[in-house]
Enzyme design. Structure first.
Site, PDB file in Angstrom:
ATOM      1  N   LYS A   1       0.824  -1.205   0.000  1.00  0.00           N
ATOM      2  CA  LYS A   1       0.000   0.000   0.000  1.00  0.00           C
ATOM      3  C   LYS A   1       0.871   1.274   0.000  1.00  0.00           C
ATOM      4  O   LYS A   1       2.084   1.195   0.096  1.00  0.00           O
ATOM      5  CB  LYS A   1      -0.968  -0.053   1.183  1.00  0.00           C
ATOM      6  CG  LYS A   1      -1.885  -1.304   1.128  1.00  0.00           C
ATOM      7  CD  LYS A   1      -2.844  -1.276  -0.057  1.00  0.00           C
ATOM      8  CE  LYS A   1      -3.396  -2.641  -0.491  1.00  0.00           C
ATOM      9  NZ  LYS A   1      -4.300  -3.286   0.441  1.00  0.00           N
TER      10      LYS A   1
HETATM   11  C1  LIG Z   1      -5.284  -4.468   0.606  1.00  0.00           C
HETATM   12  C2  LIG Z   1      -6.758  -4.349   0.629  1.00  0.00           C
HETATM   13  C3  LIG Z   1      -7.557  -4.821   1.674  1.00  0.00           C
HETATM   14  C4  LIG Z   1      -7.018  -5.674   2.774  1.00  0.00           C
HETATM   15  O1  LIG Z   1      -5.910  -5.141   3.405  1.00  0.00           O
HETATM   16  P1  LIG Z   1      -4.871  -6.133   4.152  1.00  0.00           P
HETATM   17  O2  LIG Z   1      -4.012  -5.186   4.912  1.00  0.00           O
HETATM   18  O3  LIG Z   1      -4.130  -6.878   3.091  1.00  0.00           O
HETATM   19  O4  LIG Z   1      -5.662  -7.023   5.020  1.00  0.00           O
HETATM   20  C5  LIG Z   1      -8.901  -4.549   1.658  1.00  0.00           C
HETATM   21  N1  LIG Z   1      -9.470  -3.863   0.658  1.00  0.00           N
HETATM   22  C6  LIG Z   1      -8.754  -3.420  -0.393  1.00  0.00           C
HETATM   23  C7  LIG Z   1      -9.446  -2.650  -1.470  1.00  0.00           C
HETATM   24  C8  LIG Z   1      -7.386  -3.669  -0.454  1.00  0.00           C
HETATM   25  O5  LIG Z   1      -6.675  -3.258  -1.506  1.00  0.00           O
END
Ligand SMILES: *Cc1c(COP(=O)(O)O)cnc(C)c1O
Length: 416
Positions: free
Chosen positions: A196
């Site tokens: 992210k």
């Molecule tokens: C990455 C992501 C998640 C989940 O996040 P994690 O930290 O991997 O559990 C949920 N929704 C979206 C749109 C994502 O890109």
């Protein structure tokens, strides 16, 4: 025009895109301080608290609770609204599975709204059609960093008395009409996983301005303990999603970089759009008026007829030119995963999809959301990075120009 690299011609780009380490001295210093505290527990240390108060201040929100992941953040938001068995939650069929995990763990039922073909956001008219007397909430996904039209969604939610949770995992600091995503609904949920905009390896956060939701979210990540009152008997079930001081330390340092990371990604993505938007068959993402896209990745669609090539061939041609393009995003809409089609969220029961006791029997199948399926069938995804240079952007655009122009002049045989 030179021959496509796919057919043995010279590549636009021969150097690989550079890898960068986004962790450094600042993270190390915070980590050292965390260890010197003699505790890595959030309630005793200062790092998680500091991250929470700084993110709340940045977003202008009263409450922020750190979590262990984006999945945990969304589950926490759903816990805070007291989502229960048999409740329905409207969400997007094109997202990370983490969007729906919390819904199913609360034994509630995801209902999938169709998407807009150009923004990949849930279409307000489709949301409206999904509403039933069981609907409790809408989980909005700001897909790929592109802000959804929150005005339209909040208007519908207001009329039907629904909670709105914003899944901002891919959309840190994206804006709609000058407001940050995560601050327009009732709760904003964020991810700090490795991929992210900013990261603690794994981690997350939820924000809200609502007193009740803020207090319940804080308890939900901590087994529903009320640490202020010192109560040890939780009123209802909740997991342990507590962030440790180690993640908190890295989060404090990463948060300081967030504005620059997002500003640069917006510049990179918008620059790519400006260069490719007039090419035949290329459909760049559309941003809502006064919206700000923060490009977690760069997801566009192609019109195969106008392009003179199939989507897969087009992506392969870009890749051959040295541009890391991929055909498609997730393999199918979420509702086509066996968890849904075969009703196996739980190994030994079709619950909560099929339950005589709660009067539920929902079916999921291909064709539920035709536009979402069309988005997945026609999209091409490019990585986006705050480290991309002007030359990187130029190479990406040049490869698009070369491939699109070549296929316009010499369509794939199947399409000529
Ligand atoms: C990455 C992501 C998640 C989940 O996040 P994690 O930290 O991997 O559990 C949920 N929704 C979206 C749109 C994502 O890109």
């Amino acid at each position: 025009m030179e021959k496509l690299a796919l057919f043995g011609g010279p590549k636009v780009r021969t150097r690989p895109f550079e890898k960068h380490n986004r962790y450094g001295e600042a993270e190390l210093k915070e980590l050292e301080e965390a260890l010197e505290q003699g505790t890595l527990f959030y309630w005793q240390g200062t790092k998680v608290k500091r991250f929470q108060s700084e993110l709340a201040a940045l977003l202008g929100q009263k409450y922020c609770t750190a979590t262990t992941s984006g999945t945990a953040s969304i589950h926490t938001a759903l816990g805070a609204i007291e989502l229960g068995i048999g409740d329905e939650v409207i969400t997007s069929p094109v997202t990370d599975i983490g969007t729906v995990v919390g819904i199913l763990y609360q034994n509630a039922i995801p209902v999938f709204a169709d998407l807009d073909l150009r923004t990949y956001a849930m279409d307000p008219a489709s949301i409206e059609r999904c509403i039933s007397e069981r609907t409790k909430a809408i989980v909005v996904v700001h897909l790929g960093g592109n802000p959804a039209d929150m005005d339209a969604i909040m208007e519908i939610a207001g009329r039907h008395n629904l909670y709105v949770i914003e899944d901002c995992a891919q959309a840190w600091l994206a804006q709609h009409q000058g407001r940050y995503v995560g601050t327009m609904g009732h709760i904003g949920a964020f991810s700090l996983n490795e991929f992210k905009h900013i990261s603690t390896g794994d981690g997350g956060a939820v924000v809200t301005n609502d007193d009740d939701l803020g207090v319940r979210a804080r308890a939900f990540v901590d087994k529903n303990y009320d640490r202020i009152a010192g109560t040890r008997e939780p009123a209802s079930l909740a997991p342990n999603y507590r962030m440790t001081e180690l993640q908190g330390a890295v989060a404090v340092a990463q948060l300081r970089k967030l504005k620059d990371v997002c500003r640069r990604r917006t510049e990179v993505g918008d620059a790519i759009t400006a260069r490719i938007e007039t090419l035949p068959g290329i459909l760049p993402p559309k941003v809502t008026p006064a919206g700000r896209h923060v490009y977690w990745h760069y997801m566009l669609r192609v019109d195969e007829a106008a392009l003179g090539a199939g989507r897969d061939t087009f992506a392969k041609a870009l890749e051959a030119e040295g541009i890391p393009a991929t055909a498609g995003y997730i393999p199918t809409c979420i509702y086509e995963y066996p968890i849904f089609t075969e009703k196996r969220a739980y190994p030994n029961s079709p619950f909560p999809f099929d339950s005589a006791e709660f009067g539920c029997n929902v079916e999921y199948h291909r064709g539920l959301c035709p536009q979402a399926e069309e988005v997945l069938a026609s999209c091409v995804v490019l990585p986006c990075s705050e480290f991309f240079t002007a030359e990187d952007i130029d190479d990406i655009a040049t490869a698009f120009e070369k491939v699109a122009t070549t296929f316009r002049e010499h369509p794939e045989p199947a399409r000529a």
